[in-house]
Write a protein that holds these residues in place. Sequence first.
Motif, PDB file in Angstrom:
ATOM      1  N   PHE A 205      97.961  79.024 121.192  1.00 38.28           N
ATOM      2  CA  PHE A 205      98.695  80.284 121.185  1.00 38.28           C
ATOM      3  C   PHE A 205      98.440  81.004 119.860  1.00 38.28           C
ATOM      4  CE2 PHE A 205     100.914  77.399 123.988  1.00 38.28           C
ATOM      5  CZ  PHE A 205     101.226  78.188 125.091  1.00 38.28           C
ATOM      6  N   THR A 206      98.093  82.265 119.976  1.00 41.18           N
ATOM      7  CA  THR A 206      97.884  83.083 118.786  1.00 41.18           C
ATOM      8  C   THR A 206      98.663  84.380 118.934  1.00 41.18           C
ATOM      9  OG1 THR A 206      95.896  84.038 119.782  1.00 41.18           O
ATOM     10  CG2 THR A 206      95.601  82.129 118.334  1.00 41.18           C
ATOM     11  N   PRO A 207      99.165  84.927 117.838  1.00 47.32           N
ATOM     12  CA  PRO A 207      99.861  86.214 117.931  1.00 47.32           C
ATOM     13  C   PRO A 207      98.919  87.296 118.466  1.00 47.32           C
ATOM     14  CG  PRO A 207     100.285  85.158 115.817  1.00 47.32           C
ATOM     15  CD  PRO A 207      99.196  84.365 116.473  1.00 47.32           C
ATOM     16  N   MET A 208      99.454  88.154 119.303  1.00 42.48           N
ATOM     17  CA  MET A 208      98.646  89.259 119.811  1.00 42.48           C
ATOM     18  C   MET A 208      98.155  90.107 118.641  1.00 42.48           C
ATOM     19  SD  MET A 208      99.697  92.232 122.582  1.00 42.48           S
ATOM     20  CE  MET A 208      99.765  91.077 123.944  1.00 42.48           C
ATOM     21  N   GLU A 209      96.896  90.512 118.721  1.00 45.17           N
ATOM     22  CA  GLU A 209      96.309  91.298 117.636  1.00 45.17           C
ATOM     23  C   GLU A 209      97.075  92.606 117.431  1.00 45.17           C
ATOM     24  OE1 GLU A 209      92.211  92.010 118.232  1.00 45.17           O
ATOM     25  OE2 GLU A 209      91.637  89.895 118.175  1.00 45.17           O
ATOM     26  N   ARG A 210      97.175  92.999 116.170  1.00 45.43           N
ATOM     27  CA  ARG A 210      97.833  94.262 115.858  1.00 45.43           C
ATOM     28  C   ARG A 210      97.024  95.415 116.440  1.00 45.43           C
ATOM     29  NH1 ARG A 210     101.936  93.787 112.404  1.00 45.43           N
ATOM     30  NH2 ARG A 210     102.128  91.839 111.215  1.00 45.43           N
ATOM     31  N   GLY A 211      97.747  96.360 116.998  1.00 45.85           N
ATOM     32  CA  GLY A 211      97.096  97.499 117.619  1.00 45.85           C
ATOM     33  C   GLY A 211      98.094  98.256 118.467  1.00 45.85           C
ATOM     34  N   PRO A 212      97.647  99.290 119.172  1.00 48.25           N
ATOM     35  CA  PRO A 212      98.571 100.114 119.972  1.00 48.25           C
ATOM     36  C   PRO A 212      99.350  99.314 121.007  1.00 48.25           C
ATOM     37  CG  PRO A 212      96.448 101.201 119.728  1.00 48.25           C
ATOM     38  CD  PRO A 212      96.275  99.825 119.178  1.00 48.25           C
ATOM     39  N   LEU A 213      98.682  98.343 121.670  1.00 47.20           N
ATOM     40  CA  LEU A 213      99.378  97.589 122.712  1.00 47.20           C
ATOM     41  C   LEU A 213     100.490  96.730 122.119  1.00 47.20           C
ATOM     42  CD1 LEU A 213      99.723  96.737 125.620  1.00 47.20           C
ATOM     43  CD2 LEU A 213      97.917  95.016 125.283  1.00 47.20           C
ATOM     44  N   ARG A 214     100.184  95.987 121.058  1.00 41.99           N
ATOM     45  CA  ARG A 214     101.221  95.151 120.445  1.00 41.99           C
ATOM     46  C   ARG A 214     102.364  96.013 119.907  1.00 41.99           C
ATOM     47  NH1 ARG A 214     102.203  90.208 118.067  1.00 41.99           N
ATOM     48  NH2 ARG A 214     103.525  90.300 116.227  1.00 41.99           N
ATOM     49  N   THR A 215     102.020  97.132 119.296  1.00 38.67           N
ATOM     50  CA  THR A 215     103.053  98.034 118.776  1.00 38.67           C
ATOM     51  C   THR A 215     103.954  98.523 119.901  1.00 38.67           C
ATOM     52  OG1 THR A 215     101.606  98.752 116.972  1.00 38.67           O
ATOM     53  CG2 THR A 215     103.468 100.183 117.541  1.00 38.67           C
ATOM     54  N   GLU A 216     103.354  98.865 121.035  1.00 34.75           N
ATOM     55  CA  GLU A 216     104.128  99.347 122.176  1.00 34.75           C
ATOM     56  C   GLU A 216     105.025  98.243 122.730  1.00 34.75           C
ATOM     57  OE1 GLU A 216     105.854 101.114 125.431  1.00 34.75           O
ATOM     58  OE2 GLU A 216     104.971 101.982 123.628  1.00 34.75           O
ATOM     59  N   LEU A 217     104.505  97.025 122.813  1.00 31.60           N
ATOM     60  CA  LEU A 217     105.288  95.919 123.374  1.00 31.60           C
ATOM     61  C   LEU A 217     106.473  95.573 122.471  1.00 31.60           C
ATOM     62  CD1 LEU A 217     102.467  93.555 124.705  1.00 31.60           C
ATOM     63  CD2 LEU A 217     103.774  95.284 125.946  1.00 31.60           C
ATOM     64  N   MET A 218     106.242  95.486 121.160  1.00 31.84           N
ATOM     65  CA  MET A 218     107.328  95.170 120.247  1.00 31.84           C
ATOM     66  C   MET A 218     108.347  96.309 120.202  1.00 31.84           C
ATOM     67  SD  MET A 218     106.707  92.128 119.353  1.00 31.84           S
ATOM     68  CE  MET A 218     107.920  91.906 118.049  1.00 31.84           C
ATOM     69  N   SER A 219     107.861  97.548 120.270  1.00 36.64           N
ATOM     70  CA  SER A 219     108.767  98.704 120.299  1.00 36.64           C
ATOM     71  C   SER A 219     109.603  98.695 121.564  1.00 36.64           C
ATOM     72  CB  SER A 219     107.948  99.992 120.204  1.00 36.64           C
ATOM     73  OG  SER A 219     108.774 101.127 120.366  1.00 36.64           O
ATOM     74  N   MET A 220     108.976  98.347 122.678  1.00 30.79           N
ATOM     75  CA  MET A 220     109.706  98.284 123.938  1.00 30.79           C
ATOM     76  C   MET A 220     110.784  97.199 123.888  1.00 30.79           C
ATOM     77  SD  MET A 220     108.180  97.885 127.800  1.00 30.79           S
ATOM     78  CE  MET A 220     107.382  96.310 127.447  1.00 30.79           C
ATOM     79  N   ALA A 221     110.472  96.055 123.293  1.00 24.69           N
ATOM     80  CA  ALA A 221     111.458  94.988 123.171  1.00 24.69           C
ATOM     81  C   ALA A 221     112.635  95.430 122.313  1.00 24.69           C
ATOM     82  CB  ALA A 221     110.806  93.738 122.580  1.00 24.69           C
ATOM     83  N   ALA A 222     112.330  96.116 121.218  1.00 23.17           N
ATOM     84  CA  ALA A 222     113.405  96.614 120.351  1.00 23.17           C
ATOM     85  C   ALA A 222     114.243  97.652 121.083  1.00 23.17           C
ATOM     86  CB  ALA A 222     112.809  97.210 119.084  1.00 23.17           C
ATOM     87  N   ARG A 223     113.582  98.543 121.823  1.00 26.95           N
ATOM     88  CA  ARG A 223     114.305  99.560 122.585  1.00 26.95           C
ATOM     89  C   ARG A 223     115.181  98.934 123.656  1.00 26.95           C
ATOM     90  NH1 ARG A 223     110.090 101.978 123.965  1.00 26.95           N
ATOM     91  NH2 ARG A 223     109.911 101.517 126.197  1.00 26.95           N
ATOM     92  N   ASP A 224     114.732  97.813 124.169  1.00 27.80           N
ATOM     93  CA  ASP A 224     115.469  97.112 125.215  1.00 27.80           C
ATOM     94  C   ASP A 224     116.600  96.265 124.645  1.00 27.80           C
ATOM     95  OD1 ASP A 224     115.852  96.606 127.917  1.00 27.80           O
ATOM     96  OD2 ASP A 224     114.598  94.820 127.907  1.00 27.80           O
ATOM     97  N   GLY A 225     116.625  96.114 123.322  1.00 30.88           N
ATOM     98  CA  GLY A 225     117.666  95.304 122.704  1.00 30.88           C
ATOM     99  C   GLY A 225     117.476  93.822 122.913  1.00 30.88           C
TER     100      GLY A 225
END
Length: 419
Positions: A205-225
């Motif tokens: 397992f490796t962290p997803m590479e930084r980029g638009p997709l990872r930023t969107e996924l982490m932002s979505m998780a934060a938005r979802d609480g």
Amino acid sequence: MTPRGWALLALAGLTVALVVLAALLIPWHRPPAPRADQLAALGDLPAEQVARGREFRAALRPGGYTALAVGLLVALALGLTPLGSRLVELVGRPFGGHWAAQAVLGGLAVVLVADLVTLPFAAWRQSVLTRYGLSTNGWNGWAVDLLKSYAVSAVIGAVALFGFYAVIRLAPRWWWAFGAAGAALLVVLLSFVLPVLVEPVFNRFTPMERGPLRTELMSMAARDGVPVRDVLVADASRRTRAVNAYVSGLGPTRRVVVYDTLLTEATPAEVTAVVAHELGHAKDSDVAVGTLTGALGAAAAVVALYLLGSWGPLLRLAGVDSVAQPRAFPLLLALVTVAGLVAAPVQALMSRRVEARADAHALALTGDPVAFESMQRRLGSVNLGDPDPPRWEYLYSASHPSTVERMAAARAYAREAGR
């Protein structure tokens, strides 16, 4: 009140707790989409995709169900005849028949026999996966994974067997109570430990590479609480072409995992739809609810085994004097096997309702039914799924809504949202 009376009372209490938990926390109010909508979705799928998925599932079906039947017969043969108890006794003989040797080595030997008998069916399944191009593992990789699985199961099994029979020796009249508590605790512990210690045995397992997709996924998780420790990528491509994602762990070990095959096969919008589904599981604490349900179920199973194990005819069939003897482990295994097969349709129904709720969460979170439906099409195509499986099979074992159900749900959301 006698220990048996307290056990009956405890079993009743655990059963009521399970029923109440299921009634309150499982989304029973989410029935599948209307059949007409499902058939319309089925008609929109490419005919060759539907045919290949059904052909693949038909190829797997004989071996899969034969393996279930053979596994049941072996469990019954070992547990409801003296064969199993003699095997446990034989394995423990070089160690002077010590209870620990019988409990751990004898118990593992019984499980190994059952696994070896069904091993040809597992190899047959691998041959089907290879023939249809779904497996990329090769026979050497398959054998290594199988040995790893045996090793992990042996470690967990040895700890559980030693603990179980040690409790019986320390509390011969009340072992069922301590055993039930220990089984529940083990289920909770494994929910924390498996993602951290066991999953890395099979995948890197490796962290997803930084980029638009990872930023969107982490932002979505934060938005979802939803507090998510990380989004990890599993190197699934070394053994399969299948695409998947899942959420695992509790609290500090919670993470969303996506297969590397998903990143190569799907568009960013489709990956976002999948992760939104997994966030739905986290949002509704599905892992925690599943852990609690499993803990209560494990506790109830121990109490039920204690009560059933005192039934004379069963003990005579197994050739043992008491269910508390290590030699009676094959009998316990036979009862657990039967219970698992009987409970499978209920567990599948509960899982389908939970998965449907996560689908609804993904649609609401992303507001993108087109990407959601596209992802379902891709999952069915790459994973060679039957988009509309036979009803009997669906009711017995399907853990997720069918592809056509999920497509129809996306279309219903689009209609309601005016999209």
